[in-house]
Design a protein around this motif. Structure first.
Motif, PDB file in Angstrom:
ATOM      1  N   PRO A   6       0.814  -1.209   0.000  1.00 51.42           N
ATOM      2  CA  PRO A   6       0.000   0.000   0.000  1.00 51.42           C
ATOM      3  C   PRO A   6       0.856   1.272   0.000  1.00 51.42           C
ATOM      4  O   PRO A   6       1.830   1.358   0.733  1.00 51.42           O
ATOM      5  CB  PRO A   6      -0.766  -0.112   1.310  1.00 51.42           C
ATOM      6  CG  PRO A   6       0.172  -0.843   2.220  1.00 51.42           C
ATOM      7  CD  PRO A   6       1.070  -1.708   1.357  1.00 51.42           C
ATOM      8  N   GLY A   7       0.471   2.259  -0.819  1.00 54.05           N
ATOM      9  CA  GLY A   7       1.160   3.541  -0.771  1.00 54.05           C
ATOM     10  C   GLY A   7       1.829   3.863  -2.091  1.00 54.05           C
ATOM     11  O   GLY A   7       2.777   3.183  -2.494  1.00 54.05           O
TER      12      GLY A   7
ATOM     13  N   VAL B 232       3.007  -2.743  -7.781  1.00 56.22           N
ATOM     14  CA  VAL B 232       1.562  -2.602  -7.685  1.00 56.22           C
ATOM     15  C   VAL B 232       1.251  -1.892  -6.371  1.00 56.22           C
ATOM     16  O   VAL B 232       1.544  -2.413  -5.300  1.00 56.22           O
ATOM     17  CB  VAL B 232       0.860  -3.974  -7.715  1.00 56.22           C
ATOM     18  CG1 VAL B 232      -0.638  -3.803  -7.501  1.00 56.22           C
ATOM     19  CG2 VAL B 232       1.130  -4.684  -9.036  1.00 56.22           C
ATOM     20  N   ASP B 233       0.719  -0.678  -6.484  1.00 60.06           N
ATOM     21  CA  ASP B 233       0.247   0.027  -5.285  1.00 60.06           C
ATOM     22  C   ASP B 233      -1.170  -0.448  -5.024  1.00 60.06           C
ATOM     23  O   ASP B 233      -2.086  -0.122  -5.789  1.00 60.06           O
ATOM     24  CB  ASP B 233       0.292   1.536  -5.533  1.00 60.06           C
ATOM     25  CG  ASP B 233      -0.519   2.316  -4.494  1.00 60.06           C
ATOM     26  OD1 ASP B 233      -0.810   1.760  -3.427  1.00 60.06           O
ATOM     27  OD2 ASP B 233      -0.853   3.484  -4.771  1.00 60.06           O
ATOM     28  N   TYR B 234      -1.349  -1.216  -3.957  1.00 56.26           N
ATOM     29  CA  TYR B 234      -2.668  -1.799  -3.673  1.00 56.26           C
ATOM     30  C   TYR B 234      -3.339  -1.062  -2.506  1.00 56.26           C
ATOM     31  O   TYR B 234      -3.996  -1.672  -1.664  1.00 56.26           O
ATOM     32  CB  TYR B 234      -2.500  -3.295  -3.369  1.00 56.26           C
ATOM     33  CG  TYR B 234      -3.575  -4.164  -4.010  1.00 56.26           C
ATOM     34  CD1 TYR B 234      -3.686  -4.258  -5.388  1.00 56.26           C
ATOM     35  CD2 TYR B 234      -4.477  -4.885  -3.225  1.00 56.26           C
ATOM     36  CE1 TYR B 234      -4.657  -5.037  -5.985  1.00 56.26           C
ATOM     37  CE2 TYR B 234      -5.470  -5.673  -3.813  1.00 56.26           C
ATOM     38  CZ  TYR B 234      -5.542  -5.742  -5.184  1.00 56.26           C
ATOM     39  OH  TYR B 234      -6.515  -6.510  -5.775  1.00 56.26           O
ATOM     40  N   SER B 235      -3.171   0.262  -2.496  1.00 62.43           N
ATOM     41  CA  SER B 235      -3.659   1.077  -1.379  1.00 62.43           C
ATOM     42  C   SER B 235      -5.124   0.839  -1.043  1.00 62.43           C
ATOM     43  O   SER B 235      -5.490   0.625   0.111  1.00 62.43           O
ATOM     44  CB  SER B 235      -3.486   2.567  -1.711  1.00 62.43           C
ATOM     45  OG  SER B 235      -2.135   2.930  -1.683  1.00 62.43           O
TER      46      SER B 235
ATOM     47  N   GLN C   5       4.154  15.489  -2.428  1.00 60.33           N
ATOM     48  CA  GLN C   5       3.231  15.101  -3.485  1.00 60.33           C
ATOM     49  C   GLN C   5       2.443  13.853  -3.081  1.00 60.33           C
ATOM     50  O   GLN C   5       1.306  13.670  -3.495  1.00 60.33           O
ATOM     51  CB  GLN C   5       4.012  14.867  -4.789  1.00 60.33           C
ATOM     52  CG  GLN C   5       3.127  14.824  -6.009  1.00 60.33           C
ATOM     53  CD  GLN C   5       3.824  15.280  -7.271  1.00 60.33           C
ATOM     54  OE1 GLN C   5       5.027  15.421  -7.319  1.00 60.33           O
ATOM     55  NE2 GLN C   5       3.050  15.532  -8.310  1.00 60.33           N
ATOM     56  N   SER C   6       3.058  13.014  -2.243  1.00 61.73           N
ATOM     57  CA  SER C   6       2.428  11.767  -1.806  1.00 61.73           C
ATOM     58  C   SER C   6       1.826  11.902  -0.417  1.00 61.73           C
ATOM     59  O   SER C   6       2.475  12.392   0.513  1.00 61.73           O
ATOM     60  CB  SER C   6       3.491  10.664  -1.786  1.00 61.73           C
ATOM     61  OG  SER C   6       3.127   9.622  -0.906  1.00 61.73           O
ATOM     62  N   GLY C   7       0.578  11.446  -0.265  1.00 58.42           N
ATOM     63  CA  GLY C   7      -0.069  11.474   1.040  1.00 58.42           C
ATOM     64  C   GLY C   7       0.560  10.481   2.007  1.00 58.42           C
ATOM     65  O   GLY C   7       0.765  10.773   3.182  1.00 58.42           O
ATOM     66  N   GLY C   8       0.882   9.294   1.496  1.00 60.65           N
ATOM     67  CA  GLY C   8       1.486   8.268   2.342  1.00 60.65           C
ATOM     68  C   GLY C   8       2.842   8.708   2.871  1.00 60.65           C
ATOM     69  O   GLY C   8       3.146   8.549   4.056  1.00 60.65           O
ATOM     70  N   ASN C   9       3.650   9.292   2.011  1.00 61.82           N
ATOM     71  CA  ASN C   9       4.956   9.773   2.464  1.00 61.82           C
ATOM     72  C   ASN C   9       4.811  10.939   3.432  1.00 61.82           C
ATOM     73  O   ASN C   9       5.627  11.089   4.355  1.00 61.82           O
ATOM     74  CB  ASN C   9       5.838  10.165   1.273  1.00 61.82           C
ATOM     75  CG  ASN C   9       6.359   8.945   0.527  1.00 61.82           C
ATOM     76  OD1 ASN C   9       6.169   7.809   0.970  1.00 61.82           O
ATOM     77  ND2 ASN C   9       7.011   9.156  -0.602  1.00 61.82           N
ATOM     78  N   ALA C  10       3.775  11.755   3.251  1.00 64.54           N
ATOM     79  CA  ALA C  10       3.522  12.836   4.214  1.00 64.54           C
ATOM     80  C   ALA C  10       3.243  12.239   5.591  1.00 64.54           C
ATOM     81  O   ALA C  10       3.799  12.678   6.602  1.00 64.54           O
ATOM     82  CB  ALA C  10       2.344  13.693   3.760  1.00 64.54           C
TER      83      ALA C  10
END
Lengths: 475, 475
Positions: free
Chosen positions: A312-313, A357-360, B167-172
């Motif tokens: 995810p992500g 594959v981003d499976y968020s 730019q990325s929510g997950g990285n934020a």
């Protein structure tokens, strides 16, 4: 190595009775008490004798004033007597029938002081004269779980496939303690310090032939006999994977090594060549050494350099590609046929059906995750699967989802017959550390390698795959 | 940036009333509920309105069927309406007087699907037509502790010096959550996704002028207007330190970035040049970004490249030299005069009085440790002090010694008037993680930078020192 030499060292790892000479009496908190505490807590089954000229008692055991007063036979001595008494001590031990002394004591040639260096010369002379073998001085000695010998109370009780030779006692502790949480267990660990008598090559030869050791790791600061070491390292590397960390390759690292274990460390390029020619896997930090050991135990044959990645992500999926390629691994583009297959049960919004594959959006739909992973695993352009999970992303009460997520990935990878590596990225925060360690332990028991960063995973898998490629070329 | 533009963005960080459009009603566990949960738990003081055509109630709040039904004024909308409804939604919001919409929704151009890309075109057209500013789509939006706006329940409540554009929510989330434990706090964090309207340069211009922001960090996958970005980055870097992490520099990272935020990522060399010319500090992983932020907050001026190092463990002292020199730092040899001064109260056995100083034997004699550190700090060949501690070395009951050890190092460094960096090496094991986090928190509050590996410390301190050197050259 001649059978007789093997037997000499093998006996060191299986002492029948141990004497602790120079054990501190008045200060039970002194750090050298670790030997008594560890042997007792690890339940060393043979007799354990304490020796100190003051006499008295420690932990319910009588303290003998001299080794000659010890009633039974003793084959192994752990000695913390002062350097100036070392040579005389050897004579007394020899009279008692002792075959090996581990000198923990520091204060010999590593100090750079001529008087202290002389104690070391005298020590060696006495050892040769009386036919006593010496480990050290200036080291922590032996950890051998199968014979209940340990120098740290917290070391694991169970044995494992790694034989570890460490010139530094502190680094030995760091590797064994970290290994405890990384699923790495040890057949034997030897901290050997100044190596006046038994040295890195002797232990390397032993571990090469030791049936309990499948993988060899070495932390080394410098060697006394380069030719002997090269020969031993080459022989060892032909028999088993050997992972080497050379400390003291910089100017200040070199100086420190001279002060630490009295060695003349040599140039970095020399070590690069030594590793390349012998076939050893070179690492550059303790962290990398641990990651390579995890890989050799749990993912010894990635099968190639091509990873198929799922997790995810979106930001993570971008960074994993960068990091893996930086370390010489590949993430081939996912062909339209597999994108379509996964797309049949996966919405396009919030997922990225590429490789990675981003499976968020669907990470907690475990059947879908397993099926997507299976499709990646059956893809003939992938050699191994990398699944990542992100403990930080979730609120603490959601950490329970991590296990079923990894289970789904594992199910998919296995039904597609590809090895799986799991990365906790980015790392694990303190509030989740124990919970994630429990999860890791469960999956390590199932044979799954666990890494704590993309960088660590990529570097180690690439190093092991390079080693496989070199072996295939030779074969 | 014109004052009017600054005001527009500043208002986004200080909304008076927020509506959550498209909030899930039937599935309270849906992940987009994080916006409602976070705003409530962070105690957003303004009115909070929920909108979903189904109506009903969530968390005790009435759900309006349409934004037009909301009774009060609304200036900021967090929207999770489906992509095909986005343009119409903008028209409705504009009619209500909304000035900014954060579109969390994914499923636009990043999918690579022409229909979905068309939704994005329509969205932008509507935004322009109705004069509504848009953050996103495909992002997590705004975190601003001072106005109690957050997209994660666990984010810190207190503000800090770092403005973070991701730019990325997950990285934020990863950076803010990791930062929470590393002593990094944020003035503002923006996850901005596909950037159809407000983009990285707009936020960069804003943070450059924002008085609450002392340090800027950017995670970026790609830019739409290169010239605008270079100009903004250069201006920002002249005003404050700017730390940049570029995701998508490899082939697969690039592909992932295209799928993630619909950008055309560019060549790594271009980014190297952009950073060099603008004066931004480039990093290569989230971990490195965090280490550089710790350095900029707690050790902004190491004063030079020369470290004097002290701590327990000979093996560690060897490795720290290697790692520091590998990253371009120096450990000058300790002159005889200082060796003698330290030697006057430190036995030669088991300690190494070089640089690094291995203070193994006397590490818990706190007065001696403080005095040895003071002598290192007063040495005119040292620019800063590095103290390392080794939580793994100790049995759990000995972890209590870590605090007085660091205190002694701090006292010594301060009385010698040199900055101190502390490294937990090698890392921290799960069983000690929370205890060590408490210790770290206490020392971070005293202004002490804490690192979790020699590698991380060396790389970050070297990067910040290089940045200082470039600035001195320009000045």
């Amino acid at each position: 190595m001649p059978a007789s030499d093997f037997a000499v060292i093998d006996r060191i790892f299986h002492p029948r009775a141990i004497a602790l000479a120079g054990i501190p009496i008045s200060d039970p908190g002194h750090w050298t008490r670790t030997f008594l505490n560890s042997l007792m807590e690890h339940k060393f089954p043979g007799p354990l004798y304490l020796v100190n000229p003051r006499g008295g008692e420690a932990k319910g055991l009588k303290v003998y004033r001299n080794i000659s007063e010890v009633p039974g036979t003793v084959d192994y001595v752990i000695s913390t007597v002062p350097p100036r008494l070392a040579a005389a001590h050897i004579a007394e031990c020899a009279a008692k029938g002792v075959t090996t002394i581990h000198f923990c004591t520091a204060g010999f040639s590593e100090t750079g002081d001529p008087d202290h260096a002389r104690y070391e010369d005298e020590l060696l002379k006495a050892a040769r004269q009386y036919g006593v073998r010496v480990i050290g001085p200036n080291c922590m000695g032996i950890y051998c779980p199968e014979s209940h010998v340990s120098f740290h109370t917290e070391f694991p009780r169970e044995s494992g496939p790694v034989g570890f030779i460490s010139q530094s006692g502190g680094n030995a502790i760091d590797v064994v303690m970290s290994g405890r949480w990384r699923g790495i267990r040890f057949s034997k660990t030897i901290s050997y310090g100044n190596a006046v008598d038994l040295d890195e090559s002797d232990f390397l030869d032993y571990l090469t032939e030791d049936a309990q050791t499948r993988i060899i790791a070495i932390y080394i600061e410098g060697i006394r006999d380069g030719r002997k070491f090269r020969r031993s390292l080459t022989r060892a590397s032909h028999a088993k994977p050997v992972v080497l960390l050379k400390g003291g390759v910089s100017e200040s690292g070199n100086r420190a090594a001279a002060g630490h274990t009295a060695v003349l460390a040599s140039n970095d390029h020399v070590w690069e060549a030594v590793c390349r020619q012998s076939g050893a896997i070179r690492t550059y930090s303790l962290e990398e050494l641990l990651d390579v050991l995890v890989t050799l135990i749990y993912l010894p044959h990635p099968g190639g350099r091509r990873a198929a990645v799922i997790g995810p992500g979106g930001g993570s999926s971008v960074l994993v590609g960068d990091v893996f390629e930086r370390h010489g691994l590949e993430l081939p583009p996912l062909p339209p046929s597999i994108r379509e297959s996964i797309g049949r049960f996966t919405p396009i919004e919030g997922n990225i059906l590429r490789n990675p594959v981003d499976y968020s959006q669907n990470i907690v739909e475990f059947d879908k995750l397993a099926e997507a992973t299976r499709l990646l695993a059956r893809w003939n352009e992938s050699d191994f699967i990398v699944g990542y999970v992100r403990p930080n992303l979730a609120a603490p009460h959601l950490l329970g989802r991590i296990t079923p997520i990894i289970n789904a990935m594992l199910q998919g990878a296995r039904s597609g017959k590809k090895p799986l590596a799991v990365v906790f990225q980015p790392g694990v925060l303190p509030n989740a550390a124990l919970q994630m360690a429990d999860i890791a332990e469960k999956f390590l028991a199932e044979g799954l390698p666990i890494y704590y960063s993309f960088d660590g995973a990529a570097r180690a898998i690439s190093a092991v795959q390079s080693w496989n490629e070199r072996r295939e070329k030779v074969a």
